[in-house]
Design a protein around this motif. Sequence first.
Motif, PDB file in Angstrom:
ATOM      1  N   ASP A  44      23.918  34.977  57.216  1.00 47.92           N
ATOM      2  CA  ASP A  44      22.741  35.170  56.455  1.00 47.92           C
ATOM      3  C   ASP A  44      22.687  35.981  55.406  1.00 47.92           C
ATOM      4  N   CYS A  45      23.992  36.597  55.153  1.00 47.57           N
ATOM      5  CA  CYS A  45      24.126  37.428  53.901  1.00 47.57           C
ATOM      6  C   CYS A  45      25.383  37.055  53.118  1.00 47.57           C
ATOM      7  N   ARG A  46      25.795  35.720  53.306  1.00 50.05           N
ATOM      8  CA  ARG A  46      27.076  35.404  52.244  1.00 50.05           C
ATOM      9  C   ARG A  46      26.772  35.472  50.826  1.00 50.05           C
ATOM     10  N   GLN A  47      25.607  35.120  50.470  1.00 49.86           N
ATOM     11  CA  GLN A  47      25.420  35.424  48.995  1.00 49.86           C
ATOM     12  C   GLN A  47      25.611  36.745  48.621  1.00 49.86           C
ATOM     13  N   ASP A  48      25.062  37.632  49.205  1.00 51.93           N
ATOM     14  CA  ASP A  48      25.011  39.192  48.821  1.00 51.93           C
ATOM     15  C   ASP A  48      26.592  39.689  49.077  1.00 51.93           C
ATOM     16  N   VAL A  49      27.153  39.052  50.237  1.00 56.26           N
ATOM     17  CA  VAL A  49      28.395  39.593  50.093  1.00 56.26           C
ATOM     18  C   VAL A  49      29.281  39.167  49.231  1.00 56.26           C
ATOM     19  N   GLU A  50      29.289  37.903  48.811  1.00 56.10           N
ATOM     20  CA  GLU A  50      30.207  37.467  47.582  1.00 56.10           C
ATOM     21  C   GLU A  50      29.717  37.981  46.255  1.00 56.10           C
ATOM     22  N   PHE A  51      28.373  38.223  45.990  1.00 52.50           N
ATOM     23  CA  PHE A  51      27.955  39.008  44.720  1.00 52.50           C
ATOM     24  C   PHE A  51      28.705  40.487  44.866  1.00 52.50           C
ATOM     25  N   SER A  52      28.262  41.041  45.884  1.00 52.49           N
ATOM     26  CA  SER A  52      29.020  42.604  45.799  1.00 52.49           C
ATOM     27  C   SER A  52      30.152  42.463  45.798  1.00 52.49           C
ATOM     28  N   LEU A  53      31.302  41.778  46.571  1.00 49.85           N
ATOM     29  CA  LEU A  53      32.741  41.790  46.546  1.00 49.85           C
ATOM     30  C   LEU A  53      33.052  41.601  44.741  1.00 49.85           C
ATOM     31  N   MET A  54      32.507  40.321  44.490  1.00 54.73           N
ATOM     32  CA  MET A  54      32.696  40.012  43.086  1.00 54.73           C
ATOM     33  C   MET A  54      32.513  41.073  42.058  1.00 54.73           C
ATOM     34  N   LEU A  55      31.447  41.788  42.322  1.00 53.55           N
ATOM     35  CA  LEU A  55      31.025  42.947  41.388  1.00 53.55           C
ATOM     36  C   LEU A  55      31.894  44.058  41.429  1.00 53.55           C
ATOM     37  N   THR A  56      32.369  44.138  42.574  1.00 53.60           N
ATOM     38  CA  THR A  56      33.425  45.243  42.890  1.00 53.60           C
ATOM     39  C   THR A  56      34.512  45.034  42.216  1.00 53.60           C
ATOM     40  N   LYS A  57      35.168  43.797  42.565  1.00 50.26           N
ATOM     41  CA  LYS A  57      36.280  43.269  41.576  1.00 50.26           C
ATOM     42  C   LYS A  57      36.135  43.381  40.017  1.00 50.26           C
ATOM     43  N   ARG A  58      34.819  43.033  39.670  1.00 52.80           N
ATOM     44  CA  ARG A  58      34.800  42.961  38.186  1.00 52.80           C
ATOM     45  C   ARG A  58      34.672  44.527  37.645  1.00 52.80           C
ATOM     46  N   LEU A  59      34.053  45.591  38.273  1.00 58.32           N
ATOM     47  CA  LEU A  59      34.068  46.982  38.027  1.00 58.32           C
ATOM     48  C   LEU A  59      35.566  47.396  38.035  1.00 58.32           C
ATOM     49  N   ILE A  60      36.368  46.978  38.927  1.00 58.66           N
ATOM     50  CA  ILE A  60      37.905  47.538  38.979  1.00 58.66           C
ATOM     51  C   ILE A  60      38.755  46.802  37.711  1.00 58.66           C
ATOM     52  N   ARG A  61      38.262  45.689  37.255  1.00 54.69           N
ATOM     53  CA  ARG A  61      39.013  45.125  36.167  1.00 54.69           C
ATOM     54  C   ARG A  61      38.450  45.912  34.740  1.00 54.69           C
ATOM     55  N   ILE A  62      37.377  46.118  34.708  1.00 55.65           N
ATOM     56  CA  ILE A  62      36.481  46.825  33.690  1.00 55.65           C
ATOM     57  C   ILE A  62      37.221  48.305  33.720  1.00 55.65           C
ATOM     58  N   PHE A  63      37.209  48.911  34.730  1.00 50.97           N
ATOM     59  CA  PHE A  63      37.790  50.409  34.672  1.00 50.97           C
ATOM     60  C   PHE A  63      39.297  50.474  34.146  1.00 50.97           C
ATOM     61  N   ALA A  64      39.955  49.460  34.533  1.00 52.34           N
ATOM     62  CA  ALA A  64      41.573  49.657  34.190  1.00 52.34           C
ATOM     63  C   ALA A  64      41.833  48.618  32.972  1.00 52.34           C
ATOM     64  N   GLU A  65      40.829  48.173  32.474  1.00 47.15           N
ATOM     65  CA  GLU A  65      41.166  46.949  31.554  1.00 47.15           C
ATOM     66  C   GLU A  65      42.192  46.072  31.909  1.00 47.15           C
ATOM     67  N   GLY A  66      42.237  45.632  33.227  1.00 45.57           N
ATOM     68  CA  GLY A  66      43.025  44.584  33.683  1.00 45.57           C
ATOM     69  C   GLY A  66      44.287  45.157  34.279  1.00 45.57           C
ATOM     70  N   GLU A  67      44.719  46.410  34.260  1.00 45.19           N
ATOM     71  CA  GLU A  67      45.830  46.834  34.561  1.00 45.19           C
ATOM     72  C   GLU A  67      45.921  47.038  36.290  1.00 45.19           C
ATOM     73  N   VAL A  68      44.930  46.981  36.912  1.00 46.17           N
ATOM     74  CA  VAL A  68      45.121  47.062  38.276  1.00 46.17           C
ATOM     75  C   VAL A  68      44.955  45.632  38.900  1.00 46.17           C
ATOM     76  N   PRO A  69      45.973  45.158  39.498  1.00 50.06           N
ATOM     77  CA  PRO A  69      45.679  43.532  40.084  1.00 50.06           C
ATOM     78  C   PRO A  69      44.683  43.733  41.429  1.00 50.06           C
ATOM     79  N   ILE A  70      44.176  42.440  41.563  1.00 47.96           N
ATOM     80  CA  ILE A  70      43.623  42.538  43.063  1.00 47.96           C
ATOM     81  C   ILE A  70      44.296  41.652  43.896  1.00 47.96           C
ATOM     82  N   SER A  71      44.841  42.466  44.870  1.00 47.94           N
ATOM     83  CA  SER A  71      45.959  41.702  45.804  1.00 47.94           C
ATOM     84  C   SER A  71      45.319  40.823  46.777  1.00 47.94           C
TER      85      SER A  71
END
Length: 349
Positions: free
Chosen positions: A141-168
């Motif tokens: 029931d919450c797949r769209q929300d979960v995918e949006f939220s994790l993708m946004l978190t990943k995007r914030l990590i990338r913005i924070f470190a300008e790509g210097e922190v890899p997503i494992s």
Amino acid sequence: MLASEGRLEPLIWSTVIRSLRIPLLEHDLDPDALMRASGIDPQDVLRTNGEVPLKAYLRFMELAAQQSGNPTLGLHLARSAGPETLGAIGFLFLSSKTILEAMQNLSHYINILQGVTFAQVVQDNEETSFVYQLLHVKDHDCRQDVEFSLMLTKRLIRIFAEGEVPISGVYFRHAPLADKRVYEKLIKAPVYFGQDYNCVSIPASCNRVRGKVLDESLSPILKTFLDREFETIQRMKTLGDQVEYVLYGNRIAPPITARKVAQHIGMSEATLYRRLKAEGVSFSDLLDARNFTLARDYLTTTRMTATEIGYLIGFADSASFSRAFSRWSGGVGPSEYRRRHTGAKETAA
């Protein structure tokens, strides 16, 4: 706002939907029409401290994906979103001293926006993970929300470190809605499905990477603002809701007691009992509801043993957990409950 099963309908803060208006418009979708089709009054979404039913919000996200013809719409919406999507929380993320502190701030404050959220940062020697889950709903029931939220978190990590922190890795409890290669192309990181948790993971070696976007001096200012916002929200809730926020949000370490919860909220244990009684609820019932909800969730969606689940919830041994679970379920033990709902057998007591 959290609610015990059968007592209150779970609600989600309207700011969540409000933040999606521009991304939806950019995908040629009409957010107001989607709201009305989902049973949401657009005027409620415009209220500063408004709330909408969680189920209506999830229908809203599902309808958006259906109308767009894009099963991974949540990922696409997040790709065009930024820190403003989370308001002050997003900018606190970017002004934190380190990426670890940023993830911890996100998990701590996100319930101001989503009271039905279970979020935490989990660390080991190899990885640091931001874990995210909506309570009171099934995974599908919450797949769209979960995918949006994790993708946004990943995007914030990338913005924070300008790509210097890899997503494992990005991990989802649900099954994919499209070919896995579509996910990996969009997320640009290893993606795994059918996992025990929804989470975004980075190498633990990156925990001390510092931010490159916003001045760290903004962090205490934003924390002060968010703490005041939290206090305002708490005053608007019943005491039972406040207790549930503490219980479901893992705000205190096990074993959970009324005394610990009362101290966290800022009152005496006697006052806690007296005010809950005036609302027609009891602390023991709220704690049992929390434990039963989490136990059922872990039994049906993870491979953890009853012993591991009991310990995680706060029981000293598997025997006491099994007795309590049987009492909550009307005589069905943990292993039997798992078998009935998943067809799986408990591998260990």
